[in-house]
Write a protein that holds these residues in place. Sequence first.
Motif, PDB file in Angstrom:
ATOM      1  N   TRP A 357       0.858  -1.116  -0.128  1.00 35.23           N
ATOM      2  CA  TRP A 357       0.232   0.058  -0.100  1.00 35.23           C
ATOM      3  C   TRP A 357       0.824   1.224  -0.050  1.00 35.23           C
ATOM      4  CZ3 TRP A 357       0.463  -3.140   4.048  1.00 35.23           C
ATOM      5  CH2 TRP A 357       0.999  -2.698   5.415  1.00 35.23           C
ATOM      6  N   LYS A 358       0.267   2.458   0.045  1.00 35.10           N
ATOM      7  CA  LYS A 358       0.942   3.720  -0.316  1.00 35.10           C
ATOM      8  C   LYS A 358       2.053   3.727   0.721  1.00 35.10           C
ATOM      9  CE  LYS A 358       0.243   8.518  -0.845  1.00 35.10           C
ATOM     10  NZ  LYS A 358      -0.842   9.717  -0.815  1.00 35.10           N
ATOM     11  N   GLN A 359       1.778   3.631   2.110  1.00 34.56           N
ATOM     12  CA  GLN A 359       2.787   4.142   2.971  1.00 34.56           C
ATOM     13  C   GLN A 359       3.795   3.130   2.962  1.00 34.56           C
ATOM     14  OE1 GLN A 359       2.720   6.850   4.594  1.00 34.56           O
ATOM     15  NE2 GLN A 359       4.355   6.853   5.841  1.00 34.56           N
ATOM     16  N   ALA A 360       3.398   2.036   3.052  1.00 30.72           N
ATOM     17  CA  ALA A 360       4.607   0.794   3.127  1.00 30.72           C
ATOM     18  C   ALA A 360       5.561   1.017   1.883  1.00 30.72           C
ATOM     19  CB  ALA A 360       3.706  -0.537   2.911  1.00 30.72           C
ATOM     20  N   ARG A 361       5.153   1.286   0.593  1.00 33.62           N
ATOM     21  CA  ARG A 361       5.668   1.485  -0.423  1.00 33.62           C
ATOM     22  C   ARG A 361       6.627   2.843  -0.447  1.00 33.62           C
ATOM     23  NH1 ARG A 361       2.017   0.821  -3.798  1.00 33.62           N
ATOM     24  NH2 ARG A 361       1.503   2.907  -4.242  1.00 33.62           N
ATOM     25  N   HIS A 362       6.053   3.652   0.435  1.00 36.93           N
ATOM     26  CA  HIS A 362       6.892   4.692   0.718  1.00 36.93           C
ATOM     27  C   HIS A 362       8.050   4.739   1.431  1.00 36.93           C
ATOM     28  CE1 HIS A 362       7.888   9.233   1.142  1.00 36.93           C
ATOM     29  NE2 HIS A 362       7.582   9.029   2.505  1.00 36.93           N
TER      30      HIS A 362
END
Length: 1287
Positions: A357-362
Amino acid sequence: MAEADYLATPVQEWAQLFERQALTTELIREFWKESVPRLTVPPPAAPVEEQTAFEDQRHRLLLRPLSRFLLGDDAVDGEESAPPPSQVCGKVFNNGDPTYSCRDCAQDPTCVLCTECFRQSVHRYHRYQMCVSQGNGGFCDCGDFEAWKGDPTCSSHKPPPPEQRPTEASPEQAGKASVLFSAAMQYMLSVFDRDASTLKIVPLELDLGREHYPARNQRYATMAYNFGVTATDKVADTVAQVTPCSQEEARAAATALKKEGAAILLYNDITGCDELLKRLKPEQSRKLRRAELHVVHAHVAAHQLFTLRLVRHLREMLERRPTLRPLFNTVMQQTVGGSELMPSMLERVMACDGRQWKQARHETHLLLIQGMLMDMESKKYFAQMFTARYREQTLASLPSSMQDQITVQDLSVQIYTVPSIAHHLMAEQDALAVVIGTLVDELRTHTHGGQLVLRPVTSDSAARRRFECVISCLTDAKYLLSVVPPTQSDKLRAGVRRGLDMLLELLYFCEGMEPVVRAQTAHVLYDPQYELQMTLSFSLAPLVNQVLEWCASDRQLLVYAYSAVLSKLHSRLPPDKYFQRCEVLRFGRRLSVSPLSVMTMPVSLELPLSRLLAGLHLHLAAHGLSYNSSEFASLEDRVTPAQMLERPLRALVVDAQVQSGLWRRNGRWLEIMCSWYSLPVQVADMRDRDLQVAQICASLMDPDEFVATLLFRHGAADTDGTLAGEHGEALPEDDPEGERREHMDSNMADLLLLLLHVFAERYHPGVGQVTKEQCLENEVIQFLCVKPMTHSQVAKQLSEADSGMLEAAVKRVADFATQQDFRGQLTYHIKPEYTHRYTPMWHHFSRHYRSQSEQRLRRLRRQRGESACLPPPAAPPFQPALRPARAILTCDVTLQVLLQQLNRMFDAPFAASLELILLRSLFLIGTALNEEEREANTDEPEPFCFSGPAQRVGLVDVLQKLVGNPRVSPHADLLAWVNTKLNRLLGRTAAASDSQAAASEDAGSEQKRRRAKAAALRSRILGQMQAQQKKFISENMTALAEPEEAEPSGALSAERAAAVTGSAMDLSEGAEPDRWPVCLGPRQSARPAAPAEYTCILCQATEQVSSTRPAMVMAAFVQLSTVLSRDRASTAANPVLYVPSSLHRLPHTSSCGHAMHAACWQRHFDSVARDRRAHPRVQYLSSFDVQRHEFLCPLCLRLSNTVIPVVAEWGGAAPVPAAAATVDHIDVWLSGLMVACGPVRGGGGTEEDPCSCCDPDWADTLTAAVGCQLTERESELHDRQIQREGI
């Protein structure tokens, strides 16, 4: 167990195992597998808000042991000494953070500094640019020596002295870091590298066994994952409505979704979580559109949230201890089980990028940046793996769920912009071919017959977004070619060649893309979409320019590229029917040309392959090459100059014809495309390249055939070669309205302008003998001649120019002064000594700029007391390879065209296009004379000569005869300048003096005639005024005589008596009755018509209403009215020829009375209609409908639907004979009208033509009927007269 004991237990155990070399990654992962569910999953009865109570406990008991084991006790107690700062700043920019780029020192615009480093660097005293980061993975480049030309570091990141440089990690710390990093990355992959369908099951490597999952305590979680959600208020409202929680709990869940990227909405058994998921699905499409909802096992959710914090903790450790970065890089290069056949840790991390998801990828991206992109060796390995997986990663980012998301592909800017890494990748891994090949393979599915077709992509929103995402490959290719090396190795040259082959394949798809054919009869119904076409062209242009720079720096690469483009362009030629040549005998020469006009041919403005060929051709001379060199002459399938010219010439002609309004039926989109074709940001890569192709072909082709080809493509001649007006100015039978003649005149003017541009536009390196600085200086001069401009306005017009060169050029040619207006703005004003370089026919000028600049320069010259003439400036010399292009002005076709068009000025009717032809002809001749005069003072072996051929064909005599002609009065100063220079070059001083004397005599006689005419007009006006005064006095004699009774003399004064009695126009009271004026009746007196004048509300010109002057009209509104009707409910058809007694629905006309020229109104209405037709699908909220021919009065905005012609005042009818006056004309007319409108006996006509079957002698019948009616009427009048006398 106490917390301290629990904290010390894994650290001491790991330390002991490490000393015995028995510590493995499985032991550390086993610790997390057992501890994470127990410390992160709340008890079964705990509400949702208690999940935040475990945050501190999770950090103390799960993350601190890692720091204590690797860094020692000081890392936990906060007593460790501050490490020296890293040489590279590496601060990652968030969305909205300010960035600073130095224009003087940065290698490219992607090299930026953070605010802290910028304030502590010397770049704050340089020319810098401030921007805002988009948060796509960029970081501060302070300390990166390859990113800056000078001053690469700020005061905080300067390299420390050797004694203060950080030492490498100790062997013990290196061993611990290797085990810990390896365990953490394997644990992260086991958690993140999973599909959404398997989230309900705990993976085997994290499974605790069945004893830990009693049926009554086994729980699940309904989780929301953030993939771009930003509106937390909507999320909180949705959670509060659907889940059994309070508003505070819902707000906390929404905050966690935004901050951590994942939020647990409910802990329950699988049935309860599935029910909540079903209730949330309808809301997902409205308020949770960018979020994904899944039912997850509670232990899986716990491992996911902990892994997110673990990755963040590792990044912070690497940031505090830069010596650990090489160790982390070593771990990322390891493979599973040590086998080379298995993917490395870095490859697996990249592969699972799309599943996060977005935060994990960031957080994963930040870890890669901090661990691998801060060291050059680590960055090189990351670049290699990135390039190896480029295609797979790009295709993984194309699905709709990943669009508009920051992926690992966004890190390409951090590696491909480093020159050493980029050159290494192109030489060793074919990075350029891989990047462009990915785009080519994706676009191949949208081709038809080898040509790209984008209209189906435009209509499909998913395909359109996919296309927009894959276009980013061109940006990565631009990064790879951003820096040209001074020398190219064999491997690098081979890698660039393979990349060039893929680029030529892409340009082959785009050559001639989306062609358009002129609409001949009907207007197009809908404008096609053109945004994708413009996006692709805008992305390709800088890449093509970089390829030209690489080819110009290496001879072998240039030869390979030029040969490949010649062959590729040959396979993309138009059909053979457009090259079928015929023999045309014109001007004493037999020419072999294709007599087709652009108006009948498909035309495309997308010609990247032809424009690349033009750019490569201009670099051949620098390496001793030419089109006919042996390296290219042996090619079997290369294009000829005529074939090379075809498509660029069509684009140039269509651009000119669209501006002239000849393609109006093709819709607004073509006008937008042509305006974009000439925009400052695109003109150098599109229109200028097409013009350069024309100049190149002019130097390679026979000049007569080249000009003849231009003549036919413009449509300035018929298929047999006949020019406009060649056989007289009478309109042919097949063109009664003169529309085709008008089109041919407009095309002729466009042809002359293109000839002028081909001959005179030389301010480009490779075309003329000029430098880049001189070219930029000329552009600045032309734009500052339009108006004084601020620095930002100049930079906007020349957005692609180097900022340093632009500022230097502006300072040379302009003064920075206050503008003389109410604003007092500081602007750049052109210096007087540079105004002589102004050319009104500059190819970058729009019509508005051309007119504005010409008016301003004329005004400035008059203020300085100089002549207002604006002659053409002297052009720089051509490059030797293009010198044969000058023959296009001395060839027979051009000279005969100029002669024939100038001869038309003597007898052709006035038209705006003819005046334009005259101006451009004179300008073209003046440019040729400047060229001859410049080469007369040089030692050229074959100097250019125009005056001799012009005298031979009689062009000089025609120019002399035009002197004093009223037709050329608007350009008399330019004609005099041309004749003066022509006579000087021919050595005709005496003849010139005689002609000038004769011209002055003619001018004097003409002036005397005009003065006599003006005096006669003045005397006539005074006479009319005196007559009106006398008439007024005679009509008001009584009123004027009353005051005289009080006078002592009792008589009129001599002056008044003379005024009353001295006019022949006075009507005396004693005049005979037959001389009295008659107001009504057949013998009414004629009234003198007073001339009426109106001011056009559009052009503000005052016009006298007359049959010989331009027509005037008034805006009016016509409608059916029942105001005076006696039978409003009737549905009968409206009568045509007479008014019924019921006055049913009669037309009513009203006008506001504002007058305007008919031509001005037509242009105004056409512009309004064109704007409304631009977007037919849009409903305009306006008060008028163009489809019903409605418009608003330009002055008062009154609704109108027609115009009423303004005619001169009628002077009255002529008196009729006395015999005719006895006839009762009104009764006769009414009777005849009734007979004409009534049914004809015996007729068999149809409804469409009621008289089609009538008696052929219907006129005689109608005359007899009218005569009978007259006889009956006379008898009736006679009887009434007898009765009246008897009474």
